[in-house]
Design a protein around this motif. Structure first.
Motif, PDB file in Angstrom:
ATOM      1  N   GLU A   1      39.287  36.418  52.467  1.00  0.00           N
ATOM      2  CA  GLU A   1      38.717  37.593  51.825  1.00  0.00           C
ATOM      3  C   GLU A   1      39.585  38.006  50.643  1.00  0.00           C
ATOM      4  O   GLU A   1      40.793  37.769  50.615  1.00  0.00           O
ATOM      5  N   PHE A   2      38.941  38.639  49.682  1.00  0.00           N
ATOM      6  CA  PHE A   2      39.673  39.110  48.508  1.00  0.00           C
ATOM      7  C   PHE A   2      40.597  40.253  48.932  1.00  0.00           C
ATOM      8  O   PHE A   2      40.197  41.146  49.701  1.00  0.00           O
ATOM      9  N   PRO A   3      41.866  40.272  48.423  1.00  0.00           N
ATOM     10  CA  PRO A   3      42.830  41.300  48.839  1.00  0.00           C
ATOM     11  C   PRO A   3      42.356  42.717  48.482  1.00  0.00           C
ATOM     12  O   PRO A   3      41.594  42.916  47.524  1.00  0.00           O
TER      13      PRO A   3
ATOM     14  N   THR B   1      47.272  45.797  47.978  1.00  0.00           N
ATOM     15  CA  THR B   1      47.877  44.465  47.879  1.00  0.00           C
ATOM     16  C   THR B   1      47.859  43.975  46.435  1.00  0.00           C
ATOM     17  O   THR B   1      48.832  43.405  45.930  1.00  0.00           O
ATOM     18  N   LEU B   2      46.737  44.236  45.758  1.00  0.00           N
ATOM     19  CA  LEU B   2      46.630  43.832  44.353  1.00  0.00           C
ATOM     20  C   LEU B   2      47.620  44.596  43.482  1.00  0.00           C
ATOM     21  O   LEU B   2      48.237  44.031  42.576  1.00  0.00           O
ATOM     22  N   LEU B   3      47.786  45.895  43.752  1.00  0.00           N
ATOM     23  CA  LEU B   3      48.723  46.699  42.976  1.00  0.00           C
ATOM     24  C   LEU B   3      50.148  46.201  43.168  1.00  0.00           C
ATOM     25  O   LEU B   3      50.920  46.090  42.212  1.00  0.00           O
TER      26      LEU B   3
ATOM     27  N   GLU C   1      54.165  36.017  45.402  1.00  0.00           N
ATOM     28  CA  GLU C   1      53.527  34.716  45.258  1.00  0.00           C
ATOM     29  C   GLU C   1      52.040  34.741  45.595  1.00  0.00           C
ATOM     30  O   GLU C   1      51.409  33.701  45.711  1.00  0.00           O
ATOM     31  N   LEU C   2      51.480  35.917  45.797  1.00  0.00           N
ATOM     32  CA  LEU C   2      50.048  36.018  46.078  1.00  0.00           C
ATOM     33  C   LEU C   2      49.243  35.415  44.927  1.00  0.00           C
ATOM     34  O   LEU C   2      49.399  35.788  43.779  1.00  0.00           O
ATOM     35  N   ARG C   3      48.391  34.421  45.246  1.00  0.00           N
ATOM     36  CA  ARG C   3      47.580  33.779  44.213  1.00  0.00           C
ATOM     37  C   ARG C   3      46.215  34.447  44.179  1.00  0.00           C
ATOM     38  O   ARG C   3      45.388  34.275  45.075  1.00  0.00           O
ATOM     39  N   VAL C   4      45.997  35.215  43.125  1.00  0.00           N
ATOM     40  CA  VAL C   4      44.730  35.912  42.981  1.00  0.00           C
ATOM     41  C   VAL C   4      44.426  36.041  41.484  1.00  0.00           C
ATOM     42  O   VAL C   4      45.315  36.334  40.684  1.00  0.00           O
TER      43      VAL C   4
END
Length: 627
Positions: free
Chosen positions: A526-528, A532-534, A548-551
């Motif tokens: 699922e999309f973060p 989490t994105l911030l 290292e989150l790849r988004v």
């Protein structure tokens, strides 16, 4: 077409060469049966041998001259397929299958053909069944050649220099051109005086006569062509017998003109079109001469608008590199450079350009997409690498992409600041605004039509406006309106436009591919969420720490998403390149405009290393194949 009652032993030898190519090695029995069934014909320049869709009653062998194959689609548009030279055959597909002609065949210049009827061919096939094996191989070879999407343009052998300006001297240019063509084969010059000395006064006559003297000159010209790779005919600017004879034998005509004179067609140019009662056939290339000190050509469109041309070349007086370029172009040895888009990574093209110049590798045609188009235009304008880099350093020193729209109804950035900076930079480099066709070297760029969902190949038009169109990433920049279309970034359809360079007929091609790698896998199903994105976004700005989150984030999505289709074509585009330059820029963001110096250096070092590697044993000889 007219029957040719008189032919020489030399022409018979040429015919035997073509027959052996078609039938394979054959004995005297087959030859004795074959020769009486052949009909010798003379075809004038521009004359149609047969038309697409007509019955296939005969096949033809080209003894001398040159033919062109073309097809017409349902909309009446004609497309060239290729050319048929002496020693080759044409029409065999219809003769074997009985199907209508697949293409229209036209004489490029005065040619001698031998016709063999389908009825006689079938009789011969029954008498000598072994012919069918050779024929099968020949048809497979022909089908494999025709399977390509690009026409196989053959280099011209007979080149006519036709002055259309009083101040341009044809014999002087012929001497300089012949000297340079010697690198690619032997060249012979034919002026009126030389022709009269070799062949007599009959060489000055143009009427098609079935007299022994007149046909003897034609045969001698064929023999001369067979002895040399290039024959340079220097025509007179007046309508006379010698000029008409030159045009009848031309594979390509160079129209020599002074850029300072009025561009209107001269009376002699009527000989180049059927409408003017002339002898059309060979393609015409305009050669425009410019005075010493000319910063850049101008108003080239006025010359091109009133002529049908296969291309044009700009020459500066007493400028040897321009003459070298003309020789490479007419001999089929032109070098093309193609630059891909890539956002900020496009700065690497500046380093590549510097390395190529330092290595002494010439560039004759240049094209590109998006940022590649901008830097390609500087190459085409003959701006030295240092000046080109300095101008870009000045443009991007003041953050040209920071004029965000308060109400982004069409785009995030208005683009006005970048437009003004580019206008200023080009004004310093070349003076007043120019068109695409005003570049010293032939240049093209790619845009995409938002109006009609198609690729737009740009060879003409306002230079800076066309560059902005090629740069206008949807969502980032507003589209550019031109000729009733909304144009956006060319990378949507064709980010690495090597196919257009192939169509231009270059002999060798250098490609600079800055296409980024795939985004790669993402974590989870699922999309973060927003927190989490911030956290991921903030980590990019904290020293010593990186999430290292790849988004995919907004900037990258807007930049990459429109190019996904073009990216799928990129590997295929690279297959036609002789020298592929692909610097490793994975550590550089496509929007990292502040890293200009680093990116330029990466492009430069990678190209230098690759050029050096190609000189070592075991490496690709791509560079050594370049003239």
């Amino acid at each position: 077409m007219e029957r040719l009652e008189i032919h020489s032993e030399y022409q018979r030898e040429l015919l035997l060469t073509g027959l052996k190519h078609f039938f394979g090695d054959f004995d005297e029995t087959l030859l004795r049966r074959l020769l009486p069934r052949l009909e010798w014909l003379e075809v004038s320049s521009g004359e149609v041998v047969f038309r697409q869709g007509s019955p296939g009653h005969d096949l033809y062998f080209v003894v001398s001259g040159r033919l062109r194959a073309s097809v017409e689609d349902g909309q009446g548009c004609e497309r060239a397929l290729g050319e048929i030279l002496r020693g080759e055959s044409v029409g065999e597909m219809s003769v074997v299958t009985g199907a209508p002609r697949m293409a229209t065949i036209t004489a490029v210049r005065s040619s001698v053909l031998v016709r063999f009827s389908r009825r006689q061919f079938l009789i011969l096939l029954k008498e000598f069944p072994s012919i069918s094996v050779r024929l099968m191989h020949l048809l497979i070879e022909r089908l494999s050649r025709s399977g390509g999407t690009q026409p196989a343009r053959r280099r011209p052998e007979n080149i006519v220099l036709l002055p259309i300006s009083s101040v341009v001297e044809g014999e002087s240019l012929a001497a300089q051109l012949a000297e340079r063509l010697a690198k690619y084969g032997s060249a012979r010059i034919l002026t009126p005086s030389i022709a009269a000395e070799l062949f007599g006064d009959i060489a000055m006559h143009s009427a098609r006569e079935q007299t022994a003297d007149f046909l003897a000159v034609t045969r001698k010209l064929d023999e001369l062509e067979g002895q040399h790779d290039f024959v340079l005919f220097v025509a007179s600017p007046e309508d006379c017998g010698w000029t008409r004879r030159c045009l009848n034998h031309a594979d390509e005509v160079l129209l020599l003109a002074s850029a300072d004179e009025p561009p209107a067609p001269r009376p002699i140019e009527a000989l180049l079109s059927a409408k003017g009662g002339g002898v059309p056939g060979a393609g015409c290339r305009l050669v425009l001469f410019h005075t010493v000190g000319c910063l850049s050509p101008s108003a080239t469109a006025n010359w091109l608008d009133v002529r049908e041309l296969i291309g044009h070349v700009h020459l500066r007086s007493n400028h040897a590199p321009d003459l070298d370029r003309l020789a490479r172009i007419v001999s089929g040895n032109a070098v093309g450079l193609v630059m891909s888009g890539g956002g900020a990574r496009g700065f690497a093209h500046l380093g590549v350009y510097r390395a190529l110049v330092e290595a002494g590798i010439p560039i004759d045609y240049v094209g590109g997409t998006s940022m590649g188009a901008v830097i390609a235009s500087l190459v085409a304008l003959d701006i030295p690498p240092k000046e080109a880099t300095d101008s870009f350093r000045e443009v991007f020193r003041v953050r040209p992409l920071s004029d965000f729209n308060a109400f982004p109804l069409v785009s995030l950035i208005s683009g006005k600041r970048l437009e003004k900076l580019l206008d200023s930079a080009y004004a310093k480099l070349i003076g007043e605004s120019r068109n695409v066709e005003d570049c010293w070297k032939n240049f093209y760029c790619i845009a995409s039509s938002y109006s009609y969902a198609r690729e737009v190949v740009i060879h003409r038009g306002p230079l800076l406006k066309m560059l902005r169109a090629s740069l206008s990433i949807p969502g980032f920049f507003p589209p550019v309106f031109h000729a009733g279309e909304a144009l956006v970034d060319g990378a949507i359809f064709n980010n690495f436009p090597t196919d257009e360079m192939v169509r231009m007929g270059v002999g060798r091609m250098i490609g600079v591919d800055l296409g980024d790698d795939n985004f790669g896998p993402v974590a989870g199903d699922e999309f973060p969420g927003p927190w989490t994105l911030l956290r991921h976004w903030l980590s990019r700005w904290l020293p010593g720490r990186r999430d290292e989150l790849r988004v995919p984030l907004l900037g990258g999505m807007l930049f990459r998403a429109p190019m996904l289709y073009s990216k799928s074509r990129q590997k295929r585009s690279a297959e036609v390149v002789d020298l592929l330059i692909k610097p490793d820029l994975r550590a550089i963001g496509m929007l990292d405009w502040s890293a200009l110096e680093q990116i330029v250096e990466i492009g430069y070092r990678h190209t230098c290393d690759q050029l050096q590697a190609d000189k070592e044993p075991g490496f690709s000889p791509a560079v050594r194949r370049l003239p």
